[in-house]
Motif scaffolding. Structure first.
Motif, short mmCIF file in Angstrom:
data_model
loop_
_atom_site.label_atom_id
_atom_site.label_comp_id
_atom_site.label_asym_id
_atom_site.label_seq_id
_atom_site.Cartn_x
_atom_site.Cartn_y
_atom_site.Cartn_z
N VAL A 9 16.51 -21.55 -32.34
CA VAL A 9 16.74 -20.14 -32.64
C VAL A 9 17.31 -20.00 -34.04
O VAL A 9 17.91 -20.93 -34.58
N GLN A 11 18.48 -16.54 -37.02
CA GLN A 11 18.57 -15.10 -37.23
C GLN A 11 17.38 -14.65 -38.06
O GLN A 11 17.14 -15.16 -39.15
N CYS A 12 16.64 -13.69 -37.55
CA CYS A 12 15.47 -13.14 -38.23
C CYS A 12 15.93 -12.32 -39.44
O CYS A 12 16.86 -11.53 -39.34
N GLU A 18 19.08 -12.79 -33.32
CA GLU A 18 18.93 -14.23 -33.15
C GLU A 18 17.89 -14.46 -32.06
O GLU A 18 18.09 -14.12 -30.90
N LYS A 19 16.75 -15.02 -32.47
CA LYS A 19 15.62 -15.23 -31.56
C LYS A 19 14.98 -16.56 -31.85
O LYS A 19 15.33 -17.24 -32.81
N LEU A 20 14.00 -16.94 -31.01
CA LEU A 20 13.24 -18.16 -31.25
C LEU A 20 12.58 -18.10 -32.62
O LEU A 20 12.02 -17.08 -33.00
N LEU A 21 12.65 -19.19 -33.35
CA LEU A 21 12.07 -19.26 -34.68
C LEU A 21 10.55 -19.26 -34.59
O LEU A 21 9.96 -20.09 -33.91
N HIS A 22 9.93 -18.29 -35.27
CA HIS A 22 8.47 -18.21 -35.32
C HIS A 22 7.95 -18.90 -36.56
O HIS A 22 7.01 -19.69 -36.50
N SER A 33 13.90 -17.01 -42.41
CA SER A 33 13.44 -17.24 -41.03
C SER A 33 13.00 -15.94 -40.40
O SER A 33 13.61 -14.89 -40.63
N CYS A 35 11.24 -14.10 -36.60
CA CYS A 35 11.02 -14.26 -35.16
C CYS A 35 9.59 -13.93 -34.75
O CYS A 35 9.16 -14.32 -33.67
N SER A 36 8.84 -13.21 -35.59
CA SER A 36 7.47 -12.83 -35.22
C SER A 36 6.66 -12.52 -36.47
O SER A 36 7.21 -12.31 -37.55
N CYS A 39 7.59 -9.07 -37.89
CA CYS A 39 8.77 -9.04 -38.76
C CYS A 39 8.44 -9.61 -40.14
O CYS A 39 8.98 -9.15 -41.15
#
Length: 160
Positions: A9, A11-12, A18-22, A33, A35-36, A39
């Protein structure tokens, strides 16, 4: 899959959650970094508006930045963030770059981003060889059972 299974994870940069790293992308030399993909696109729009300029994606390193250098060759126009990226790309394009695994010079079919750098390879076999070399420990610096033989704590085949 690795990121999802291991729960990586961060921070986008756009939504600040704070999410899974895309994906990680470079903007003007700074790694960000996300998340999608949504973004990423929204951040690029905001980034462009904030600068008030037309941003490009470097043909070689794929970072988003202001146009630094433009090259025209064989009827195509390429944008680069720096002279360094331009020269590396032209080496690859003219088949003068060397494979990062076998060091052979010529047409390199595989390209990856590895630890902040672009790496080129002849084929998938060379790419896999490179990956396996990166994951092999240096046995000269590792301590194993043989290093215990000289230890004061080793007595008659058992550890103290």
């Amino acid at each position: 899959d690795f990121k999802r299974l291991r729960g990586v994870v961060s921070q986008c940069e756009h939504c600040r959650q704070e999410k899974l790293l895309h994906e990680k992308l470079r903007f003007s030399g700074v790694e960000k970094s996300f998340c999608s993909e949504g973004c990423v696109l929204l951040y690029k729009q905001d980034f462009t508006k904030k600068l008030g300029l037309c941003c490009i994606t470097c043909t070689y390193c794929s970072q988003t930045c202001q146009r630094g250098v433009t090259e025209q060759l064989d009827g195509s126009t390429w944008d680069f963030c720096s002279e360094d990226c331009k020269s590396k790309y032209l080496l690859w394009y003219c088949k003068a770059a060397r494979c990062h695994a076998c060091k052979r010079q010529g047409k390199l079919l595989e390209t990856i981003h590895w630890r902040g750098q672009i790496r080129h390879f002849c084929n998938q076999q060379c790419l896999l060889r490179f990956y396996s070399q990166q994951n092999q420990p240096n046995l000269d610096t590792q301590s194993g059972p043989e290093s215990l033989l000289n230890s004061e704590c080793w007595a008659g085949g058992t550890l103290c």
